[in-house]
Motif scaffolding. Structure first.
Motif: not given
Length: 104
Positions: A64-69, A58-62, A35-37
């Protein structure tokens, strides 16, 4: 884009922590590695609680978190993991103010 961090603490049912880890490895590990984010991700066992798991993202912007789910495997991961947890997980979003080796 702003950097964000996420702290998650899961409490597994007694003796089920390794099973939760296997489910995480089955679904999430390969995605996180690519994952790039996701700038950094730590998945670990709490040294003071034999049933607790802590993940730090630790991710770049929102994104990274949203892509996971939004991954197609996420509902299965969530369902299988929930069956082994003792209760709701603790989620805390963090806005870094200082980062070693980089700017917040």
């Amino acid at each position: 884009m702003s950097k964000k961090a996420l702290y998650i603490r899961h409490k597994a049912q007694p003796g089920k922590r390794e099973e939760v880890k296997r489910i995480w490895e089955k679904y999430a590990r390969a995605y996180i590695e690519d994952a790039d984010g996701q700038i950094a991700y730590v998945y670990g066992f709490d040294d003071t609680d034999p049933d607790a798991i802590v993940a730090y993202q630790f991710y770049d912007g929102e994104a990274g978190k949203e892509d996971f789910v939004k991954q197609p495997w996420y509902p299965d991961y969530e369902r299988e993991t929930a069956a082994l947890l003792a209760g709701p997980s603790e989620f805390r979003t963090i806005t870094p103010q200082w980062i070693k080796g980089g700017a917040a």
